[in-house]
Each structure stands twice: as C-alpha cells, then as structure tokens.
Design a protein around this motif. Structure first.
Motif, PDB file in Angstrom:
ATOM      1  N   SER A   1      67.610   0.253 -65.663  1.00 48.04           N
ATOM      2  CA  SER A   1      68.884  -0.400 -65.349  1.00 48.04           C
ATOM      3  C   SER A   1      68.602  -1.893 -65.182  1.00 48.04           C
ATOM      4  O   SER A   1      67.444  -2.294 -64.952  1.00 48.04           O
ATOM      5  CB  SER A   1      69.450   0.160 -64.044  1.00 48.04           C
ATOM      6  OG  SER A   1      68.628  -0.254 -62.969  1.00 48.04           O
ATOM      7  N   PRO A   2      69.644  -2.731 -65.255  1.00 43.72           N
ATOM      8  CA  PRO A   2      69.411  -4.163 -65.031  1.00 43.72           C
ATOM      9  C   PRO A   2      68.734  -4.436 -63.688  1.00 43.72           C
ATOM     10  O   PRO A   2      67.857  -5.290 -63.592  1.00 43.72           O
ATOM     11  CB  PRO A   2      70.832  -4.750 -65.069  1.00 43.72           C
ATOM     12  CG  PRO A   2      71.603  -3.810 -65.921  1.00 43.72           C
ATOM     13  CD  PRO A   2      71.036  -2.452 -65.652  1.00 43.72           C
ATOM     14  N   GLN A   3      69.123  -3.665 -62.665  1.00 45.10           N
ATOM     15  CA  GLN A   3      68.520  -3.870 -61.353  1.00 45.10           C
ATOM     16  C   GLN A   3      67.029  -3.534 -61.376  1.00 45.10           C
ATOM     17  O   GLN A   3      66.184  -4.314 -60.917  1.00 45.10           O
ATOM     18  CB  GLN A   3      69.260  -3.013 -60.309  1.00 45.10           C
ATOM     19  CG  GLN A   3      68.766  -3.203 -58.885  1.00 45.10           C
ATOM     20  CD  GLN A   3      68.887  -4.642 -58.412  1.00 45.10           C
ATOM     21  OE1 GLN A   3      69.817  -5.355 -58.770  1.00 45.10           O
ATOM     22  NE2 GLN A   3      67.935  -5.089 -57.606  1.00 45.10           N
ATOM     23  N   GLN A   4      66.705  -2.362 -61.922  1.00 46.41           N
ATOM     24  CA  GLN A   4      65.282  -1.955 -61.984  1.00 46.41           C
ATOM     25  C   GLN A   4      64.473  -2.956 -62.800  1.00 46.41           C
ATOM     26  O   GLN A   4      63.345  -3.285 -62.455  1.00 46.41           O
ATOM     27  CB  GLN A   4      65.172  -0.564 -62.630  1.00 46.41           C
ATOM     28  CG  GLN A   4      65.690   0.560 -61.769  1.00 46.41           C
ATOM     29  CD  GLN A   4      65.841   1.855 -62.566  1.00 46.41           C
ATOM     30  OE1 GLN A   4      66.059   1.840 -63.789  1.00 46.41           O
ATOM     31  NE2 GLN A   4      65.732   2.985 -61.882  1.00 46.41           N
ATOM     32  N   ALA A   5      65.080  -3.427 -63.885  1.00 44.73           N
ATOM     33  CA  ALA A   5      64.347  -4.351 -64.768  1.00 44.73           C
ATOM     34  C   ALA A   5      64.086  -5.681 -64.054  1.00 44.73           C
ATOM     35  O   ALA A   5      62.991  -6.250 -64.150  1.00 44.73           O
ATOM     36  CB  ALA A   5      65.141  -4.572 -66.049  1.00 44.73           C
ATOM     37  N   CYS A   6      65.078  -6.171 -63.312  1.00 44.33           N
ATOM     38  CA  CYS A   6      64.873  -7.427 -62.567  1.00 44.33           C
ATOM     39  C   CYS A   6      63.780  -7.240 -61.511  1.00 44.33           C
ATOM     40  O   CYS A   6      62.934  -8.116 -61.309  1.00 44.33           O
ATOM     41  CB  CYS A   6      66.166  -7.873 -61.875  1.00 44.33           C
ATOM     42  SG  CYS A   6      67.416  -8.496 -63.001  1.00 44.33           S
ATOM     43  N   GLU A   7      63.798  -6.098 -60.849  1.00 45.13           N
ATOM     44  CA  GLU A   7      62.786  -5.845 -59.808  1.00 45.13           C
ATOM     45  C   GLU A   7      61.383  -5.805 -60.418  1.00 45.13           C
ATOM     46  O   GLU A   7      60.435  -6.356 -59.870  1.00 45.13           O
ATOM     47  CB  GLU A   7      63.099  -4.534 -59.078  1.00 45.13           C
ATOM     48  CG  GLU A   7      64.320  -4.674 -58.194  1.00 45.13           C
ATOM     49  CD  GLU A   7      64.731  -3.382 -57.493  1.00 45.13           C
ATOM     50  OE1 GLU A   7      63.902  -2.455 -57.395  1.00 45.13           O
ATOM     51  OE2 GLU A   7      65.883  -3.324 -57.029  1.00 45.13           O
ATOM     52  N   GLU A   8      61.276  -5.151 -61.577  1.00 43.75           N
ATOM     53  CA  GLU A   8      59.964  -5.050 -62.239  1.00 43.75           C
ATOM     54  C   GLU A   8      59.471  -6.443 -62.658  1.00 43.75           C
ATOM     55  O   GLU A   8      58.287  -6.765 -62.510  1.00 43.75           O
ATOM     56  CB  GLU A   8      60.096  -4.117 -63.453  1.00 43.75           C
ATOM     57  CG  GLU A   8      58.856  -3.986 -64.305  1.00 43.75           C
ATOM     58  CD  GLU A   8      57.687  -3.297 -63.595  1.00 43.75           C
ATOM     59  OE1 GLU A   8      57.946  -2.469 -62.700  1.00 43.75           O
ATOM     60  OE2 GLU A   8      56.535  -3.613 -63.936  1.00 43.75           O
ATOM     61  N   ALA A   9      60.391  -7.259 -63.158  1.00 42.79           N
ATOM     62  CA  ALA A   9      59.983  -8.606 -63.603  1.00 42.79           C
ATOM     63  C   ALA A   9      59.513  -9.443 -62.421  1.00 42.79           C
ATOM     64  O   ALA A   9      58.504 -10.166 -62.516  1.00 42.79           O
ATOM     65  CB  ALA A   9      61.141  -9.292 -64.320  1.00 42.79           C
ATOM     66  N   VAL A  10      60.207  -9.343 -61.303  1.00 44.17           N
ATOM     67  CA  VAL A  10      59.780 -10.093 -60.111  1.00 44.17           C
ATOM     68  C   VAL A  10      58.403  -9.592 -59.661  1.00 44.17           C
ATOM     69  O   VAL A  10      57.520 -10.382 -59.297  1.00 44.17           O
ATOM     70  CB  VAL A  10      60.827  -9.977 -58.970  1.00 44.17           C
ATOM     71  CG1 VAL A  10      60.259 -10.470 -57.642  1.00 44.17           C
ATOM     72  CG2 VAL A  10      62.079 -10.773 -59.336  1.00 44.17           C
ATOM     73  N   LYS A  11      58.213  -8.282 -59.729  1.00 41.66           N
ATOM     74  CA  LYS A  11      56.914  -7.697 -59.355  1.00 41.66           C
ATOM     75  C   LYS A  11      55.794  -8.301 -60.222  1.00 41.66           C
ATOM     76  O   LYS A  11      54.726  -8.659 -59.727  1.00 41.66           O
ATOM     77  CB  LYS A  11      56.985  -6.182 -59.564  1.00 41.66           C
ATOM     78  CG  LYS A  11      56.098  -5.392 -58.637  1.00 41.66           C
ATOM     79  CD  LYS A  11      56.502  -3.941 -58.663  1.00 41.66           C
ATOM     80  CE  LYS A  11      55.354  -3.088 -59.131  1.00 41.66           C
ATOM     81  NZ  LYS A  11      55.752  -1.719 -59.441  1.00 41.66           N
ATOM     82  N   ARG A  12      56.066  -8.417 -61.515  1.00 42.04           N
ATOM     83  CA  ARG A  12      55.054  -9.006 -62.412  1.00 42.04           C
ATOM     84  C   ARG A  12      54.728 -10.446 -62.012  1.00 42.04           C
ATOM     85  O   ARG A  12      53.578 -10.858 -62.024  1.00 42.04           O
ATOM     86  CB  ARG A  12      55.561  -9.043 -63.848  1.00 42.04           C
ATOM     87  CG  ARG A  12      55.794  -7.726 -64.446  1.00 42.04           C
ATOM     88  CD  ARG A  12      54.567  -7.188 -65.190  1.00 42.04           C
ATOM     89  NE  ARG A  12      54.978  -5.926 -65.775  1.00 42.04           N
ATOM     90  CZ  ARG A  12      55.262  -5.765 -67.047  1.00 42.04           C
ATOM     91  NH1 ARG A  12      55.111  -6.751 -67.893  1.00 42.04           N
ATOM     92  NH2 ARG A  12      55.665  -4.599 -67.509  1.00 42.04           N
TER      93      ARG A  12
END
Ligand code: SD4
Length: 333
Positions: free
Chosen positions: A267-278
């Motif tokens: 989802s857009p939310q999960q994807a944003c969270e993953e990118a911040v994690k990176r």
C-alpha cells in the motif's frame, strides 16, 4: 474483490495483458483466452495530495481538475501557488538563498506518459515548475541547469526578477553571524512542495519545486528535481514525492523505490514506511540529525505518508464521506 486478491488469483500469463487502468476503470468483462474475468467498475475519484501545510496550493490544483484540467495541469498550478508565496521560504520567490546569498531553485514535473522535465540551480525565475514543464514539452532534453535553464526560461517568455526578499536576506545575514558555513540540517523550516494528483480520467501526474537546503553550497542540487528521488510517477501504479534532506533521498532513490514497492503490492503507506526505513538504515546514526518524509498515492486513490521525525505534515484535497470536496491537513507528530 480487492485488486491485490484479484491479481493473486489471475494467472501470470493473463496478467501480461491486463493493465491496472483497465482493472480499475472499465465497463466490460475482459476475455482472457480461455476464461472471462469480471472487471469491477470503480470510478477513481480525483484527488490532490501535497507535502506540508499548503491548502491554497491543493485548492488551486483541485479547481484546475474541476475545470477539466489534467493532473499535470493541477500539479503545475498547485506548485505555482507556493512558488509565488514569499512567505514560503523553501520554494520559489522568497526562498532562502545559498550560503553566498543567491536564491537557486530546483523543480521537476512528470506526466502520465512517464515523461519528465526538470530544471536545477535556476536563478531569477519564480515559476520553475512551469519552466520544467516547458523543458519536458518543448525540448528534446529532460534537465536544464543554471544559466542555460534561465536563458531557456527567458526565451519561453518567463520574466527575470530578484527572488531574494528582504526577509530571506535578513535571515541569511543573521545565519552568517553564527554559522560555521555548514548548511543547517533540514529538520525544521522546510516546506518544499511535492504534489501528486489524479484527475477525472484517473491519470496520475506530479510536480516538485524547492529552493533547496537553506544556505547550501553554491551549485548544490538536491533531490527535488531529480527523477526517482524527489518525484516519480508511473501511471499504471501510482506516484511518490519527497521532502527533507535531499542528499539522503538521492542516495536511496526514494520516490522510485516507493512506486516499485507499490508495484509489488504494498500500500502507499507501507511503501512510504519501507522507504523511510531504507533511508534510516543507510544513514547509520546520522538520521537523528535530518528529516526525510514521503507521500504517495496509488492508482485507486489510496494515500500514504511517512517521515523520520515528528513535525512532518501534508495536505489532501478529495471527496469526503458526505460527498463534499475539502482540503484536509494531516500533521504527523
Ligand atoms: C532539498 N528536498 O533540496 C529538498 C529540501 C526540502 O523542504 O525538502 N525542503 O534537499
């Protein structure tokens, strides 16, 4: 049936001829060789989402769509609002200068076809988002920089003007008194606008415009104008845009990463969270000293946002449960 479940059930060979747009916005059944798969008729509603507290920008973008404009027109018009606002010291006229006192702007725009135009390090031109669009529409290139970008803008009819306001000049002079000539890490005082929009046809486009990191070195270019970092659009999947410490976004190609993660089913939310994690993982302990935030929008109009530190916000303009259209501000603290 949710799109992801649908995709799971479809065979790989069938997927190759079903586009996301046909899944989301089609009246008919699709005949895929041996079986017919019913297509859900879901009209995608227009939506505008932008980084930071920018109600005027999202409203103008929304009105542009209402008047029949495309998502590309909406993103351009919305970004122009912040570029003209001298109280926004992170974008356009009134932006904070580099450490030598020169205001230099970066901007980019991306359309539903995946075309892209950008300008970097432009002086004396307020509406660099529109110059970026001209680069995309009227040149064989995708990025123009510095003097060449300014000359191109003037040849296209843009007016050269002084972008350094009294307020930004005073702030810069104050900064010079105490600074050790290290650009201040970008946790506060930044309002770069990254905007994503879906129009009546369900097409996605976006734009991003900034004066960059305050008191940066002359010639420094951040993420905002760089495809895949400050902005990325794939009209089959969605879009993402970034704000914050550009160097860190560049190193993880954050917006492209988010769109690719959405392509894989996040989802857009999960994807944003993953990118911040990176970004955090890549930066070691440095993440404590900088802010990075992303917003994202997928093809069905779902949104997401995530940032490293509190203090990040974004603005959404869309239809609410009562069928009213309104702008909502989300403060992520
Ligand atoms: C940059 N990402 O040039 C931009 C700064 C920013 O709000 O987002 N400011 O690094």
């Amino acid at each position: 049936m949710k799109r992801r479940n649908f995709l799971k059930k479809a065979t790989v060979s069938s997927l190759s001829i079903v586009t996301v747009s046909s899944l989301l916005n089609c009246d008919n059944n699709i005949n895929l060789s041996d079986k017919t798969i019913p297509i859900i008729k879901t009209k995608i509603k227009p939506i505008v989402i932008a980084t930071w507290n920018v109600p005027n920008a999202t409203e103008i973008a929304w009105k542009t769509i209402q008047k029949g404009g495309s998502s590309l027109d909406a993103a351009e018009q919305g970004c122009r609002v912040e570029e003209a606002d001298i109280n926004n010291q992170s974008v356009g006229k009134g932006g904070r200068p580099d450490r030598d006192g020169n205001v230099t702007l970066d901007a980019c725009i991306m359309n539903k076809e995946g075309d892209y135009g950008a300008v970097t390090c432009v002086e004396d031109i307020t509406h660099v988002i529109s110059v970026a669009r001209k680069v995309m529409d009227n040149t064989p290139h995708v990025i123009l920089t510095g003097y060449g970008a300014k000359q191109f803008a003037i040849s296209e009819g843009f007016k050269a003007e002084n972008l350094l306001t009294d307020k930004s000049k005073k702030d810069w002079q104050e900064w010079q008194k105490t600074s050790k000539y290290k650009p201040i890490i970008n946790i506060e005082n930044h309002d770069t606008i990254g905007m994503l929009a879906i129009d009546e046809k369900g097409d996605i486009a976006g734009g991003c415009t900034t004066s960059g990191l305050s008191y940066k070195m002359a010639g420094r270019v951040g993420d905002s104008a760089i495809i895949g970092s400050g902005l990325f659009i794939d009209n089959e999947i969605g879009g993402a845009t970034a704000t914050g410490m550009g160097e860190e976004v560049l190193k993880t190609v954050g917006s492209f990463l988010i769109v690719e993660l959405m392509r894989q089913g996040k989802s857009p939310q999960q994807a944003c969270e993953e990118a911040v994690k990176r970004v955090v993982q890549k930066s070691g302990t440095r993440y404590k000293d900088f802010q990075v935030g992303f917003i994202a929008l997928n093809k069905s109009g779902e949104t997401g946002s995530y940032c490293i530190h509190e203090g990040f916000s974004y603005q959404v303009y869309k239809e609410n449960e009562n069928k009213n259209y309104k702008s909502e501000y989300f403060n992520k603290s």
